[in-house]
Design a protein around this motif. Structure first.
Motif, PDB file in Angstrom:
ATOM      1  N   LEU A   1      31.142  42.278  47.818  1.00 21.87           N
ATOM      2  CA  LEU A   1      31.841  42.562  46.551  1.00 21.87           C
ATOM      3  C   LEU A   1      33.271  42.050  46.619  1.00 21.87           C
ATOM      4  CD1 LEU A   1      31.283  46.191  45.166  1.00 21.87           C
ATOM      5  CD2 LEU A   1      30.545  44.019  44.198  1.00 21.87           C
ATOM      6  N   ALA A   2      33.922  42.319  47.780  1.00 31.81           N
ATOM      7  CA  ALA A   2      35.311  41.886  47.950  1.00 31.81           C
ATOM      8  C   ALA A   2      35.395  40.359  47.876  1.00 31.81           C
ATOM      9  CB  ALA A   2      35.845  42.385  49.293  1.00 31.81           C
ATOM     10  N   ALA A   3      34.405  39.684  48.507  1.00 33.91           N
ATOM     11  CA  ALA A   3      34.414  38.214  48.510  1.00 33.91           C
ATOM     12  C   ALA A   3      34.243  37.687  47.089  1.00 33.91           C
ATOM     13  CB  ALA A   3      33.303  37.699  49.419  1.00 33.91           C
ATOM     14  N   GLU A   4      33.447  38.393  46.316  1.00 34.89           N
ATOM     15  CA  GLU A   4      33.174  37.967  44.936  1.00 34.89           C
ATOM     16  C   GLU A   4      34.388  38.226  44.033  1.00 34.89           C
ATOM     17  OE1 GLU A   4      29.640  38.929  41.687  1.00 34.89           O
ATOM     18  OE2 GLU A   4      29.553  39.858  43.646  1.00 34.89           O
ATOM     19  N   ASN A   5      35.236  39.139  44.484  1.00 37.45           N
ATOM     20  CA  ASN A   5      36.442  39.529  43.742  1.00 37.45           C
ATOM     21  C   ASN A   5      36.132  39.998  42.314  1.00 37.45           C
ATOM     22  OD1 ASN A   5      39.129  40.045  43.498  1.00 37.45           O
ATOM     23  ND2 ASN A   5      39.703  37.958  42.895  1.00 37.45           N
ATOM     24  N   ILE A   6      35.126  40.818  42.206  1.00 32.88           N
ATOM     25  CA  ILE A   6      34.699  41.321  40.896  1.00 32.88           C
ATOM     26  C   ILE A   6      35.171  42.781  40.769  1.00 32.88           C
ATOM     27  CG2 ILE A   6      32.419  41.975  41.828  1.00 32.88           C
ATOM     28  CD1 ILE A   6      31.212  41.201  39.109  1.00 32.88           C
ATOM     29  N   PRO A   7      35.710  43.204  39.625  1.00 31.48           N
ATOM     30  CA  PRO A   7      36.150  44.604  39.493  1.00 31.48           C
ATOM     31  C   PRO A   7      34.953  45.553  39.606  1.00 31.48           C
ATOM     32  CG  PRO A   7      36.349  43.435  37.395  1.00 31.48           C
ATOM     33  CD  PRO A   7      35.933  42.419  38.408  1.00 31.48           C
ATOM     34  N   PHE A   8      35.166  46.638  40.313  1.00 28.60           N
ATOM     35  CA  PHE A   8      34.040  47.586  40.421  1.00 28.60           C
ATOM     36  C   PHE A   8      34.498  49.029  40.253  1.00 28.60           C
ATOM     37  CE2 PHE A   8      34.293  49.426  44.727  1.00 28.60           C
ATOM     38  CZ  PHE A   8      35.203  48.581  45.340  1.00 28.60           C
ATOM     39  N   PHE A   9      33.536  49.885  39.939  1.00 32.06           N
ATOM     40  CA  PHE A   9      33.751  51.300  39.626  1.00 32.06           C
ATOM     41  C   PHE A   9      32.716  52.106  40.418  1.00 32.06           C
ATOM     42  CE2 PHE A   9      34.923  48.580  36.182  1.00 32.06           C
ATOM     43  CZ  PHE A   9      36.087  49.123  35.638  1.00 32.06           C
ATOM     44  N   THR A  10      32.996  53.390  40.615  1.00 29.98           N
ATOM     45  CA  THR A  10      31.985  54.245  41.267  1.00 29.98           C
ATOM     46  C   THR A  10      31.648  55.423  40.357  1.00 29.98           C
ATOM     47  OG1 THR A  10      33.591  55.659  42.394  1.00 29.98           O
ATOM     48  CG2 THR A  10      32.852  53.694  43.584  1.00 29.98           C
ATOM     49  N   LEU A  11      30.422  55.896  40.462  1.00 29.81           N
ATOM     50  CA  LEU A  11      29.954  57.018  39.636  1.00 29.81           C
ATOM     51  C   LEU A  11      29.161  57.999  40.492  1.00 29.81           C
ATOM     52  CD1 LEU A  11      29.421  58.314  36.813  1.00 29.81           C
ATOM     53  CD2 LEU A  11      27.464  56.760  36.584  1.00 29.81           C
ATOM     54  N   GLU A  12      29.475  59.288  40.364  1.00 30.11           N
ATOM     55  CA  GLU A  12      28.742  60.320  41.111  1.00 30.11           C
ATOM     56  C   GLU A  12      28.800  61.644  40.352  1.00 30.11           C
ATOM     57  OE1 GLU A  12      31.295  61.342  44.766  1.00 30.11           O
ATOM     58  OE2 GLU A  12      32.460  59.865  43.652  1.00 30.11           O
ATOM     59  N   GLU A  13      27.786  62.465  40.536  1.00 30.91           N
ATOM     60  CA  GLU A  13      27.766  63.807  39.924  1.00 30.91           C
ATOM     61  C   GLU A  13      28.237  64.776  41.001  1.00 30.91           C
ATOM     62  OE1 GLU A  13      24.228  64.284  37.625  1.00 30.91           O
ATOM     63  OE2 GLU A  13      24.341  66.472  37.695  1.00 30.91           O
ATOM     64  N   HIS A  14      29.501  64.718  41.305  1.00 29.84           N
ATOM     65  CA  HIS A  14      30.015  65.391  42.490  1.00 29.84           C
ATOM     66  C   HIS A  14      31.535  65.491  42.365  1.00 29.84           C
ATOM     67  CE1 HIS A  14      31.191  65.837  46.741  1.00 29.84           C
ATOM     68  NE2 HIS A  14      30.004  66.348  46.906  1.00 29.84           N
ATOM     69  N   GLU A  15      32.094  66.422  43.086  1.00 28.28           N
ATOM     70  CA  GLU A  15      33.547  66.562  43.151  1.00 28.28           C
ATOM     71  C   GLU A  15      34.173  65.255  43.691  1.00 28.28           C
ATOM     72  OE1 GLU A  15      35.990  68.668  42.391  1.00 28.28           O
ATOM     73  OE2 GLU A  15      37.380  67.449  43.547  1.00 28.28           O
ATOM     74  N   GLU A  16      35.307  64.894  43.077  1.00 28.18           N
ATOM     75  CA  GLU A  16      35.945  63.637  43.503  1.00 28.18           C
ATOM     76  C   GLU A  16      36.467  63.705  44.942  1.00 28.18           C
ATOM     77  OE1 GLU A  16      39.765  62.617  41.714  1.00 28.18           O
ATOM     78  OE2 GLU A  16      39.119  60.531  41.669  1.00 28.18           O
ATOM     79  N   ILE A  17      37.174  64.813  45.241  1.00 25.38           N
ATOM     80  CA  ILE A  17      37.804  64.911  46.565  1.00 25.38           C
ATOM     81  C   ILE A  17      36.713  65.062  47.631  1.00 25.38           C
ATOM     82  CG2 ILE A  17      39.426  66.206  48.015  1.00 25.38           C
ATOM     83  CD1 ILE A  17      40.805  67.066  45.361  1.00 25.38           C
ATOM     84  N   GLY A  18      36.693  64.130  48.535  1.00 23.58           N
ATOM     85  CA  GLY A  18      35.678  64.156  49.589  1.00 23.58           C
ATOM     86  C   GLY A  18      34.355  63.546  49.174  1.00 23.58           C
ATOM     87  N   GLY A  19      34.306  62.966  47.985  1.00 28.69           N
ATOM     88  CA  GLY A  19      33.042  62.428  47.494  1.00 28.69           C
ATOM     89  C   GLY A  19      32.853  60.952  47.791  1.00 28.69           C
ATOM     90  N   PHE A  20      31.862  60.370  47.095  1.00 25.59           N
ATOM     91  CA  PHE A  20      31.458  58.986  47.328  1.00 25.59           C
ATOM     92  C   PHE A  20      32.579  57.992  47.003  1.00 25.59           C
ATOM     93  CE2 PHE A  20      29.374  55.273  45.129  1.00 25.59           C
ATOM     94  CZ  PHE A  20      28.950  54.617  46.275  1.00 25.59           C
ATOM     95  N   GLY A  21      33.148  58.127  45.792  1.00 25.39           N
ATOM     96  CA  GLY A  21      34.179  57.180  45.347  1.00 25.39           C
ATOM     97  C   GLY A  21      35.385  57.171  46.274  1.00 25.39           C
ATOM     98  N   MET A  22      35.786  58.345  46.713  1.00 27.80           N
ATOM     99  CA  MET A  22      36.942  58.446  47.612  1.00 27.80           C
ATOM    100  C   MET A  22      36.610  57.846  48.979  1.00 27.80           C
ATOM    101  SD  MET A  22      39.511  59.797  46.084  1.00 27.80           S
ATOM    102  CE  MET A  22      40.561  61.180  46.401  1.00 27.80           C
ATOM    103  N   TYR A  23      35.370  58.016  49.378  1.00 25.60           N
ATOM    104  CA  TYR A  23      34.931  57.477  50.669  1.00 25.60           C
ATOM    105  C   TYR A  23      34.978  55.941  50.617  1.00 25.60           C
ATOM    106  CZ  TYR A  23      32.012  57.380  54.937  1.00 25.60           C
ATOM    107  OH  TYR A  23      31.522  57.189  56.201  1.00 25.60           O
ATOM    108  N   VAL A  24      34.475  55.395  49.495  1.00 20.65           N
ATOM    109  CA  VAL A  24      34.504  53.946  49.305  1.00 20.65           C
ATOM    110  C   VAL A  24      35.966  53.468  49.237  1.00 20.65           C
ATOM    111  CG1 VAL A  24      33.987  52.088  47.652  1.00 20.65           C
ATOM    112  CG2 VAL A  24      32.256  53.830  48.157  1.00 20.65           C
ATOM    113  N   THR A  25      36.794  54.229  48.509  1.00 21.80           N
ATOM    114  CA  THR A  25      38.214  53.866  48.377  1.00 21.80           C
ATOM    115  C   THR A  25      38.878  53.801  49.754  1.00 21.80           C
ATOM    116  OG1 THR A  25      38.260  54.972  46.242  1.00 21.80           O
ATOM    117  CG2 THR A  25      40.397  54.527  47.241  1.00 21.80           C
ATOM    118  N   GLY A  26      38.595  54.811  50.564  1.00 22.54           N
ATOM    119  CA  GLY A  26      39.178  54.860  51.916  1.00 22.54           C
ATOM    120  C   GLY A  26      38.772  53.641  52.723  1.00 22.54           C
TER     121      GLY A  26
END
Ligand SMILES: Cc1ncc(C[n+]2csc(CCOP(=O)(O)OP(=O)(O)O)c2C)c(N)n1
Length: 626
Positions: free
Chosen positions: A545-570
Motif C-alpha cells: 500500500l505504501a509503495a502504491e502511495n494510495i490514501p487509505f482508511f480503516t474501519l472496525e466495530e471496536h473502540e479506537e484506543i487499542g484497536g485495529f486502526g491504531m495498531y495499523v497507525t503505529g
C-alpha cells in the motif's frame, strides 16, 4: 389498572392483599406483552414478581439500596419504581435499558450487566453507609447461577468476617441460563429438599388438617409459624461458615411469607442470607416449560411462544463449534470450555456428542481460562468459547497463565461488536484493546465462514495462544455458504478500486462494501479489503500500500484506543510510511442500547458516514494538490 397508580415504593405500601395479587398479574402481563414485542429477558423476570413486590414493600429505595445481580431481572423493579409509562420503550433506541442504570433512575443504585458483582458492591455500599453514620438497608439479590461466579464467594467471605450489616437474597430457581453447574448448586438443592424439613412439614400439615373445625385455621397460622421454625430443621453449613445468618428456604411466590422474612432479616445488624425458591418463567406456560429458551428471547407470539422471525441465519459460534466437534471426533485432542453460555456460544452439541471433552464451568470466566491453560499444559488443545465482553473479566488469566507460558489455547470470542438491545455492558468493543498488547497472542477477525475455518485451523496448528473474534451472525455478503474468502492469513481485496482503500477488520466488511457502493455513486473508486488476521498485521500488504502511495482508511466495530486502526497507525509510524487518513472506530465512549443501525450511526461507522467522510477527505486532498 393498578400499575398506573404505582409511581414509587410508597404507593405500593398502601395496597391490600387482594390488590397485591392483582398487581402481580398486571406486572406479568405487562412484561409478557412488552418482551413479546421488543425481545428481552422474560423467564428471569416472571420469576421475581412477588419477590420484587415484597422487597419494595419492606424496603424504601432510593434511601435503601437494592442491588440486582446481572440486572436482567430488573423489569418488575423498573415497573414499580416510576418507569411504567416508559416501559414500552424497553431496550429500544433511546428507550429504557434492560439493565439497572443509575443514569436512568435514582432507584438504580449500581450499574449491572456482568454477573456476580452485586454482593461486592453491596459490601462497599454498606461500608460507605457506616463510615458516614447513615442508617439505610443494603440488599443484594443474586441468582443461584450468578452464585457460581467466584466474586460472590470473595464478597461473602469478606462481609461475613467483618460482620457487615447487609442482606443477601439468593434467588434459587435451579437454573442459570440453562441448567446449572457446580457443587454449590447441589448444596442449594440439598437445602431445598432437606429431608428433615420436608418430613416435619408434612407431619405437621397432616396433623393440623385432621383437627376438626380449627384445623384449617391452625394450618394458616402454621404458614407463619413454619418460617420461624424452619431454621431449626434446615441446617445450613455453607453460609453460616462464611459468617452469615441463614434463613430459608422460602417460597418465592408467596409474597406474604417473603415480606415476613424480609422484615425479620431487616432487624439484624449482622449479615443475613435469605434463600428464596422461585420458578423461572412463573405464570407463562411456555416459559415455565422451556425457561432456557425464554431466558433471553427475540420478539415472539404470546399465544404460541413461537419466535416472530425465525432467523435462518448462519451463526459464527455454531459453525465454529461443529467444525471443532468433527475434528475432536476424528481424534484431535480438543477439549471445549464454556462459562455458562453453551447455548449462546453455539457449543451445546458437545454435551450430547462429546460430554467427556466438554467443560461448562459456570459463570467463572477466570477459572475457565486458567483451567484451559492447565489442559494445554497437559497436552490437550483447549478451545475456550466465551463472549468478547465476558472474557474481559479474565484479562489477567489470559496474560499471565496462557500468554506468559506460550500455551496453545484457542479463544473463540463470540458477540464481538455491538450487541444492540443489551447495551453498554454487553457490547464486544474492547476485545482487541485487551488482546493485542499480549505478547505472542495471534488475533483473527473473520468476516465469513471460510476465514473462520482458516483461522481455527491456524489456531490449532500454532504452538501458542490464538484468539478469534466474531459477531453472532455471519454477514450476508458471504452468504453463510462455504465462504468466498478462505484466506485467513493474508489481507484480501474483496472489491477493487483505484482512488482509495478501506481496510476492514472483521465482519464490518459488509458495511465497508456498502460505503464503497455509495462512493461509487460519487465517482470515487474505493478498494475494500478484508483484514482477517489482525495480529500479526499483514506487513507485506501494508508495504505494498505504501509503495502504491494510495490514501487509505480503516474501519472496525471496536473502540479506537487499542484497536485495529491504531495498531495499523503505529506500524506505519514505526516504518516511516503514510498512516491511515482516518480511523473509523468507536471513540472513547460507552455505547448505549438500540438497533444496530442506530449504534453504527451514533459512532460514525455506518456506511453513509464512512462514505461521506472519505469523500470529504478525498476532496480536501484534491484541493491541496491543486
Ligand atoms: C460475567 C458474565 N458471564 C455470563 C453472563 C451471561 N448471563 C447472564 S444471566 C446468566 C445466568 C444467571 O443465572 P441466575 O443468576 O441464576 O439468574 P436467573 O436468570 O436464573 O434468574 C448468565 C450466564 C453475564 N451476564 N456475566
Amino acid at each position: 389498572m393498578l400499575l398506573e397508580e404505582i409511581h414509587s415504593p410508597a404507593d405500593l405500601k398502601q395496597l391490600d392483599r387482594t390488590q397485591l395479587d392483582l398487581l402481580a398479574k398486571e406486572i406479568r402481563e405487562e412484561i409478557l406483552q412488552t418482551v413479546s414485542q421488543n425481545g428481552g429477558h422474560l423467564a428471569s423476570n416472571l420469576g421475581v414478581v412477588e419477590l420484587t413486590i415484597a422487597m419494595l414493600r419492606v424496603f424504601s429505595p432510593p434511601k435503601d439500596k437494592i442491588l440486582l445481580d446481572v440486572g436482567h431481572q430488573c423489569y418488575p423493579y423498573k415497573l414499580l419504581t416510576g418507569r411504567f409509562d416508559r416501559f414500552s420503550t424497553l431496550r429500544q433506541w433511546q428507550g429504557i435499558s434492560g439493565f439497572p442504570q443509575p443514569e436512568e433512575s435514582e432507584y438504580d443504585p449500581f450499574t449491572a450487566g456482568h454477573a456476580s458483582t452485586a454482593i461486592s458492591a453491596a459490601v462497599g455500599l454498606s461500608r460507605a453507609r457506616d463510615l458516614q453514620g447513615q442508617d439505610h438497608h443494603v440488599v443484594a439479590l443474586v441468582g443461584d447461577g450468578a452464585l457460581t461466579g467466584g466474586m460472590c464467594y470473595e464478597a461473602l467471605n469478606d462481609a461475613g468476617s467483618s460482620k457487615e450489616r447487609m442482606i443477601v437474597i439468593v434467588n434459587d430457581n435451579g437454573m442459570s441460563i440453562s441448567g446449572i453447574t457446580g457443587a454449590l448448586s447441589g448444596y442449594l438443592t440439598y437445602l431445598r429438599v432437606s429431608k428433615g424439613w420436608i418430613n416435619v412439614k408434612k407431619a405437621i400439615s397432616s396433623l393440623l388438617h385432621h383437627i376438626p373445625v380449627f384445623g384449617n385455621r391452625l394450618f394458616d397460622s402454621f404458614g407463619r409459624f413454619k418460617d420461624n421454625i424452619r431454621n431449626f430443621f434446615v441446617h445450613d453449613k455453607y453460609f453460616s461458615a462464611l459468617g452469615f445468618r441463614y434463613f430459608g428456604p422460602i417460597d418465592g411466590h408467596n409474597e406474604e411469607a417473603l415480606e415476613r422474612i424480609l422484615r425479620r432479616a431487616s432487624q439484624f445488624t449482622e449479615p443475613v442470607v435469605i434463600h428464596v425458591i422461585t420458578q423461572k418463567g412463573h405464570g407463562y406456560q411456555p416459559a415455565e416449560d422451556q425457561p432456557d429458551v425464554f431466558h433471553g428471547i427475540p420478539p415472539f407470539y404470546v399465544e404460541s411462544g413461537a419466535v416472530r422471525k425465525s432467523g435462518g441465519e448462519t451463526m459464527f459460534g455454531r459453525e465454529a463449534s461443529s467444525y471443532l466437534l468433527n475434528k475432536c471426533e476424528q481424534g484431535a485432542p480438543i477439549a471445549a470450555v464454556c462459562a455458562a453460555m453453551a447455548d449462546g456460544t453455539g457449543f451445546s452439541d458437545w454435551k450430547l456428542r462429546r460430554p467427556d471433552r466438554f467443560f461448562d464451568v459456570g459463570i467463572a470466566e477466570e477459572h475457565a481460562v486458567t483451567m484451559a491453560a492447565g489442559l494445554a499444559r497437559g497436552k490437550m488443545r483447549p478451545v475456550v468459547a466465551i463472549y468478547d465482553t465476558f472474557l474481559q473479566r479474565a484479562y489477567d488469566q489470559i496474560l499471565e497463565d496462557v500468554c506468559q507460558q506460550k500455551l496453545p489455547v484457542l479463544f473463540l470470542l463470540d458477540r464481538a461488536g455491538f450487541s444492540a438491545a443489551d447495551g453498554s455492558t454487553h457490547h464486544g468493543v474492547f476485545g482487541l484493546s485487551y488482546l493485542l498488547p499480549m505478547p505472542g497472542m495471534r488475533v483473527y477477525c473473520p468476516a465469513g465462514k471460510g476465514q473462520l475455518i482458516g483461522a481455527i485451523d491456524a489456531g490449532l496448528s500454532v504452538d501458542g495462544p490464538t484468539a478469534i473474534r466474531y459477531p453472532a451472525r455471519m454477514p450476508k455478503w458471504d452468504g453463510g455458504t462455504d465462504g468466498l474468502l478462505k484466506d485467513a492469513e493474508h489481507w484480501t481485496a474483496v472489491r477493487e478500486g483505484t482512488d482509495c482503500v478501506l481496510l476492514c477488520a472483521g465482519a464490518i466488511l459488509e458495511e465497508g462494501l456498502k460505503a464503497a457502493d455509495l462512493l461509487k455513486q460519487q465517482e470515487i473508486s474505493c478498494r475494500v479489503v478484508s483484514c482477517c488476521r489482525v495480529k500479526p498485521l499483514d506487513e507485506e500488504f501494508l508495504k505494498s500500500l505504501a509503495a502504491e502511495n494510495i490514501p487509505f482508511f480503516t474501519l472496525e466495530e471496536h473502540e479506537e484506543i487499542g484497536g485495529f486502526g491504531m495498531y495499523v497507525t503505529g506500524w506505519c509510524r514505526e516504518n516511516g510510511v503514510r498512516d491511515p487518513r482516518k480511523v473509523f472506530a468507536v471513540k472513547d465512549r460507552f455505547v448505549p442500547h438500540g438497533g444496530r443501525k442506530d449504534l453504527l450511526q451514533l459512532c460514525g461507522i455506518d456506511a453513509q458516514t464512512v462514505a461521506d467522510t472519505i469523500e470529504q477527505t478525498m476532496q480536501k486532498q484534491t484541493e491541496n494538490n491543486a
